[in-house]
Design a protein around this motif. Structure first.
Motif, PDB file in Angstrom:
ATOM      1  N   SER A  29     -46.527 -56.634  -6.559  1.00 18.41           N
ATOM      2  CA  SER A  29     -46.932 -55.373  -7.170  1.00 18.41           C
ATOM      3  C   SER A  29     -46.531 -54.225  -6.248  1.00 18.41           C
ATOM      4  O   SER A  29     -46.363 -54.402  -5.043  1.00 18.41           O
ATOM      5  CB  SER A  29     -48.437 -55.356  -7.425  1.00 18.41           C
ATOM      6  OG  SER A  29     -49.131 -55.475  -6.208  1.00 18.41           O
ATOM      7  N   TYR A  30     -46.344 -53.073  -6.849  1.00 20.48           N
ATOM      8  CA  TYR A  30     -45.904 -51.886  -6.116  1.00 20.48           C
ATOM      9  C   TYR A  30     -46.855 -50.739  -6.378  1.00 20.48           C
ATOM     10  O   TYR A  30     -47.410 -50.613  -7.467  1.00 20.48           O
ATOM     11  CB  TYR A  30     -44.496 -51.469  -6.572  1.00 20.48           C
ATOM     12  CG  TYR A  30     -43.445 -52.507  -6.303  1.00 20.48           C
ATOM     13  CD1 TYR A  30     -42.772 -52.537  -5.093  1.00 20.48           C
ATOM     14  CD2 TYR A  30     -43.124 -53.467  -7.257  1.00 20.48           C
ATOM     15  CE1 TYR A  30     -41.804 -53.496  -4.840  1.00 20.48           C
ATOM     16  CE2 TYR A  30     -42.159 -54.424  -7.014  1.00 20.48           C
ATOM     17  CZ  TYR A  30     -41.507 -54.435  -5.799  1.00 20.48           C
ATOM     18  OH  TYR A  30     -40.551 -55.380  -5.542  1.00 20.48           O
ATOM     19  N   THR A  31     -47.024 -49.882  -5.398  1.00 15.71           N
ATOM     20  CA  THR A  31     -47.833 -48.687  -5.595  1.00 15.71           C
ATOM     21  C   THR A  31     -46.994 -47.653  -6.334  1.00 15.71           C
ATOM     22  O   THR A  31     -45.755 -47.741  -6.376  1.00 15.71           O
ATOM     23  CB  THR A  31     -48.288 -48.081  -4.254  1.00 15.71           C
ATOM     24  OG1 THR A  31     -47.122 -47.611  -3.546  1.00 15.71           O
ATOM     25  CG2 THR A  31     -49.059 -49.092  -3.415  1.00 15.71           C
ATOM     26  N   LEU A  32     -47.658 -46.648  -6.891  1.00 15.19           N
ATOM     27  CA  LEU A  32     -46.946 -45.562  -7.565  1.00 15.19           C
ATOM     28  C   LEU A  32     -46.022 -44.851  -6.585  1.00 15.19           C
ATOM     29  O   LEU A  32     -44.886 -44.518  -6.916  1.00 15.19           O
ATOM     30  CB  LEU A  32     -47.937 -44.585  -8.187  1.00 15.19           C
ATOM     31  CG  LEU A  32     -47.331 -43.388  -8.908  1.00 15.19           C
ATOM     32  CD1 LEU A  32     -46.402 -43.840 -10.037  1.00 15.19           C
ATOM     33  CD2 LEU A  32     -48.426 -42.484  -9.447  1.00 15.19           C
ATOM     34  N   ALA A  33     -46.488 -44.633  -5.369  1.00 19.02           N
ATOM     35  CA  ALA A  33     -45.672 -43.961  -4.354  1.00 19.02           C
ATOM     36  C   ALA A  33     -44.405 -44.764  -4.052  1.00 19.02           C
ATOM     37  O   ALA A  33     -43.314 -44.189  -3.914  1.00 19.02           O
ATOM     38  CB  ALA A  33     -46.478 -43.740  -3.081  1.00 19.02           C
ATOM     39  N   GLU A  34     -44.536 -46.084  -3.966  1.00 12.91           N
ATOM     40  CA  GLU A  34     -43.368 -46.935  -3.721  1.00 12.91           C
ATOM     41  C   GLU A  34     -42.378 -46.857  -4.876  1.00 12.91           C
ATOM     42  O   GLU A  34     -41.161 -46.798  -4.663  1.00 12.91           O
ATOM     43  CB  GLU A  34     -43.793 -48.390  -3.505  1.00 12.91           C
ATOM     44  CG  GLU A  34     -44.501 -48.647  -2.202  1.00 12.91           C
ATOM     45  CD  GLU A  34     -45.090 -50.044  -2.105  1.00 12.91           C
ATOM     46  OE1 GLU A  34     -45.152 -50.564  -0.976  1.00 12.91           O
ATOM     47  OE2 GLU A  34     -45.490 -50.634  -3.140  1.00 12.91           O
ATOM     48  N   GLY A  41     -36.871 -40.742  -5.693  1.00 14.21           N
ATOM     49  CA  GLY A  41     -36.366 -40.232  -4.424  1.00 14.21           C
ATOM     50  C   GLY A  41     -37.508 -40.128  -3.430  1.00 14.21           C
ATOM     51  O   GLY A  41     -38.670 -40.062  -3.806  1.00 14.21           O
ATOM     52  N   LYS A  42     -37.168 -40.138  -2.182  1.00 15.54           N
ATOM     53  CA  LYS A  42     -38.183 -40.048  -1.129  1.00 15.54           C
ATOM     54  C   LYS A  42     -38.902 -38.706  -1.194  1.00 15.54           C
ATOM     55  O   LYS A  42     -38.334 -37.703  -1.609  1.00 15.54           O
ATOM     56  CB  LYS A  42     -37.544 -40.204   0.255  1.00 15.54           C
ATOM     57  CG  LYS A  42     -36.890 -41.549   0.485  1.00 15.54           C
ATOM     58  CD  LYS A  42     -37.925 -42.602   0.764  1.00 15.54           C
ATOM     59  CE  LYS A  42     -37.239 -43.926   1.092  1.00 15.54           C
ATOM     60  NZ  LYS A  42     -38.162 -45.020   1.147  1.00 15.54           N
ATOM     61  N   ALA A  43     -40.169 -38.692  -0.758  1.00 13.29           N
ATOM     62  CA  ALA A  43     -40.941 -37.455  -0.715  1.00 13.29           C
ATOM     63  C   ALA A  43     -40.201 -36.427   0.142  1.00 13.29           C
ATOM     64  O   ALA A  43     -39.712 -36.749   1.214  1.00 13.29           O
ATOM     65  CB  ALA A  43     -42.332 -37.723  -0.141  1.00 13.29           C
ATOM     66  N   ARG A  48     -37.031 -35.570  -5.704  1.00 13.59           N
ATOM     67  CA  ARG A  48     -38.478 -35.778  -5.804  1.00 13.59           C
ATOM     68  C   ARG A  48     -39.197 -34.465  -6.071  1.00 13.59           C
ATOM     69  O   ARG A  48     -40.124 -34.404  -6.877  1.00 13.59           O
ATOM     70  CB  ARG A  48     -38.981 -36.425  -4.513  1.00 13.59           C
ATOM     71  CG  ARG A  48     -40.457 -36.732  -4.460  1.00 13.59           C
ATOM     72  CD  ARG A  48     -40.833 -37.923  -5.359  1.00 13.59           C
ATOM     73  NE  ARG A  48     -42.152 -38.391  -5.033  1.00 13.59           N
ATOM     74  CZ  ARG A  48     -42.410 -39.378  -4.187  1.00 13.59           C
ATOM     75  NH1 ARG A  48     -41.441 -40.037  -3.608  1.00 13.59           N
ATOM     76  NH2 ARG A  48     -43.647 -39.727  -3.943  1.00 13.59           N
ATOM     77  N   GLU A  49     -38.761 -33.386  -5.415  1.00 13.60           N
ATOM     78  CA  GLU A  49     -39.367 -32.068  -5.639  1.00 13.60           C
ATOM     79  C   GLU A  49     -39.193 -31.639  -7.094  1.00 13.60           C
ATOM     80  O   GLU A  49     -40.123 -31.124  -7.709  1.00 13.60           O
ATOM     81  CB  GLU A  49     -38.761 -31.033  -4.695  1.00 13.60           C
ATOM     82  CG  GLU A  49     -39.097 -31.254  -3.227  1.00 13.60           C
ATOM     83  CD  GLU A  49     -40.567 -31.075  -2.906  1.00 13.60           C
ATOM     84  OE1 GLU A  49     -41.225 -30.198  -3.498  1.00 13.60           O
ATOM     85  OE2 GLU A  49     -41.077 -31.829  -2.047  1.00 13.60           O
ATOM     86  N   ALA A  50     -37.993 -31.843  -7.646  1.00 14.85           N
ATOM     87  CA  ALA A  50     -37.731 -31.481  -9.043  1.00 14.85           C
ATOM     88  C   ALA A  50     -38.606 -32.301  -9.981  1.00 14.85           C
ATOM     89  O   ALA A  50     -39.165 -31.781 -10.951  1.00 14.85           O
ATOM     90  CB  ALA A  50     -36.256 -31.682  -9.373  1.00 14.85           C
TER      91      ALA A  50
END
Length: 129
Positions: A29-34, A41-43, A48-50
Protein backbone atom coordinates in the motif's frame (compact mmCIF):
# COMPACT_ATOMS: atom_id res chain seq x y z
CA UNK A 1 2.64 -13.26 -24.21
CA UNK A 2 3.77 -16.76 -24.79
CA UNK A 3 2.48 -19.61 -22.63
CA UNK A 4 5.75 -20.02 -20.70
CA UNK A 5 5.82 -16.29 -19.83
CA UNK A 6 2.22 -16.52 -18.62
CA UNK A 7 3.03 -19.49 -16.42
CA UNK A 8 6.03 -17.67 -14.93
CA UNK A 9 3.87 -14.63 -14.34
CA UNK A 10 1.28 -16.77 -12.51
CA UNK A 11 4.02 -18.22 -10.33
CA UNK A 12 5.03 -14.70 -9.36
CA UNK A 13 1.46 -13.80 -8.44
CA UNK A 14 0.51 -16.93 -6.53
CA UNK A 15 2.66 -18.90 -4.13
CA UNK A 16 1.96 -22.38 -2.83
CA UNK A 17 2.27 -22.71 0.93
CA UNK A 18 3.31 -25.90 2.74
CA UNK A 19 -0.29 -27.29 2.63
CA UNK A 20 -0.44 -26.91 -1.18
CA UNK A 21 -2.95 -24.06 -0.87
CA UNK A 22 -2.59 -21.13 -3.27
CA UNK A 23 -2.25 -17.77 -1.55
CA UNK A 24 -1.76 -14.28 -2.86
CA UNK A 25 1.22 -12.25 -1.70
CA UNK A 26 0.54 -9.21 0.48
CA UNK A 27 -0.34 -6.11 -1.53
CA UNK A 28 1.91 -3.11 -1.01
CA UNK A 29 0.00 0.00 0.00
CA UNK A 30 1.07 3.57 -0.64
CA UNK A 31 0.32 6.83 1.12
CA UNK A 32 -1.30 9.70 -0.77
CA UNK A 33 1.96 11.65 -0.52
CA UNK A 34 3.88 8.74 -2.08
CA UNK A 35 1.37 8.52 -4.92
CA UNK A 36 1.55 12.26 -5.56
CA UNK A 37 5.36 12.14 -5.52
CA UNK A 38 5.35 9.30 -8.04
CA UNK A 39 2.60 10.39 -10.42
CA UNK A 40 2.39 14.18 -10.05
CA UNK A 41 5.87 15.25 -9.01
CA UNK A 42 7.91 15.83 -5.90
CA UNK A 43 6.74 18.48 -3.42
CA UNK A 44 8.05 21.87 -4.51
CA UNK A 45 8.29 20.94 -8.20
CA UNK A 46 6.47 23.07 -10.78
CA UNK A 47 4.22 20.14 -11.67
CA UNK A 48 3.25 19.54 -8.05
CA UNK A 49 2.62 23.26 -7.42
CA UNK A 50 0.33 23.44 -10.47
CA UNK A 51 -1.52 20.32 -9.30
CA UNK A 52 -1.98 21.66 -5.76
CA UNK A 53 -3.21 25.02 -7.10
CA UNK A 54 -5.70 23.36 -9.43
CA UNK A 55 -6.91 21.14 -6.60
CA UNK A 56 -7.37 24.15 -4.30
CA UNK A 57 -9.36 26.00 -6.97
CA UNK A 58 -11.55 22.93 -7.49
CA UNK A 59 -12.26 22.67 -3.75
CA UNK A 60 -13.05 26.38 -3.56
CA UNK A 61 -15.43 26.10 -6.53
CA UNK A 62 -17.22 23.16 -4.94
CA UNK A 63 -17.56 25.05 -1.65
CA UNK A 64 -19.10 28.04 -3.42
CA UNK A 65 -21.51 25.81 -5.35
CA UNK A 66 -22.58 23.95 -2.20
CA UNK A 67 -23.14 27.20 -0.29
CA UNK A 68 -25.12 28.67 -3.20
CA UNK A 69 -27.31 25.58 -3.48
CA UNK A 70 -27.84 25.47 0.28
CA UNK A 71 -29.30 28.97 0.05
CA UNK A 72 -31.44 27.98 -2.94
CA UNK A 73 -29.83 30.53 -5.22
CA UNK A 74 -29.31 30.11 -8.94
CA UNK A 75 -26.01 31.08 -10.53
CA UNK A 76 -27.78 34.04 -12.08
CA UNK A 77 -29.14 35.22 -8.72
CA UNK A 78 -25.72 34.92 -7.07
CA UNK A 79 -24.15 36.74 -10.01
CA UNK A 80 -26.55 39.66 -9.53
CA UNK A 81 -25.71 39.81 -5.81
CA UNK A 82 -21.99 39.85 -6.60
CA UNK A 83 -22.22 42.11 -9.65
CA UNK A 84 -20.98 39.60 -12.22
CA UNK A 85 -22.60 37.57 -15.00
CA UNK A 86 -23.98 34.06 -14.47
CA UNK A 87 -21.16 32.75 -16.69
CA UNK A 88 -18.56 34.07 -14.20
CA UNK A 89 -20.23 32.19 -11.33
CA UNK A 90 -20.35 29.05 -13.48
CA UNK A 91 -16.64 29.35 -14.26
CA UNK A 92 -15.75 29.88 -10.60
CA UNK A 93 -17.79 26.85 -9.54
CA UNK A 94 -16.27 24.64 -12.21
CA UNK A 95 -12.79 25.98 -11.42
CA UNK A 96 -12.22 26.68 -15.11
CA UNK A 97 -11.40 30.29 -14.35
CA UNK A 98 -8.92 31.86 -12.00
CA UNK A 99 -11.13 34.39 -10.28
CA UNK A 100 -9.59 37.33 -8.49
CA UNK A 101 -9.52 37.23 -4.72
CA UNK A 102 -11.78 40.30 -4.78
CA UNK A 103 -14.45 38.38 -6.71
CA UNK A 104 -14.16 35.38 -4.42
CA UNK A 105 -14.54 37.61 -1.36
CA UNK A 106 -17.63 39.21 -2.91
CA UNK A 107 -19.11 35.77 -3.60
CA UNK A 108 -18.64 34.66 0.00
CA UNK A 109 -20.04 37.97 1.30
CA UNK A 110 -23.10 37.55 -0.95
CA UNK A 111 -23.52 34.02 0.44
CA UNK A 112 -23.22 35.47 3.95
CA UNK A 113 -20.35 33.10 4.64
CA UNK A 114 -17.25 33.75 6.70
CA UNK A 115 -13.94 33.20 5.01
CA UNK A 116 -10.75 32.55 6.99
CA UNK A 117 -7.22 32.62 5.64
CA UNK A 118 -4.44 30.67 7.26
CA UNK A 119 -0.91 31.48 6.15
CA UNK A 120 2.10 29.49 7.32
CA UNK A 121 5.59 30.95 7.46
CA UNK A 122 7.96 28.09 8.30
CA UNK A 123 6.53 26.94 11.65
CA UNK A 124 4.42 30.02 12.45
CA UNK A 125 0.77 30.39 11.47
CA UNK A 126 -1.07 33.63 10.81
CA UNK A 127 -4.85 33.56 10.59
CA UNK A 128 -6.91 36.37 9.15
CA UNK A 129 -10.60 36.56 9.94
Amino acid sequence: MRLKELQESEQDIFRVNHNNVMEKPAIKSYTLAEMKDKYVGKAGSAEREAYEYELSMDVLGRMIKAARQEQNLTQEQLGKLVGVQKAQISKIESSSNSATIDTILKVFRALQAELHFKVQFKNNYIQLR
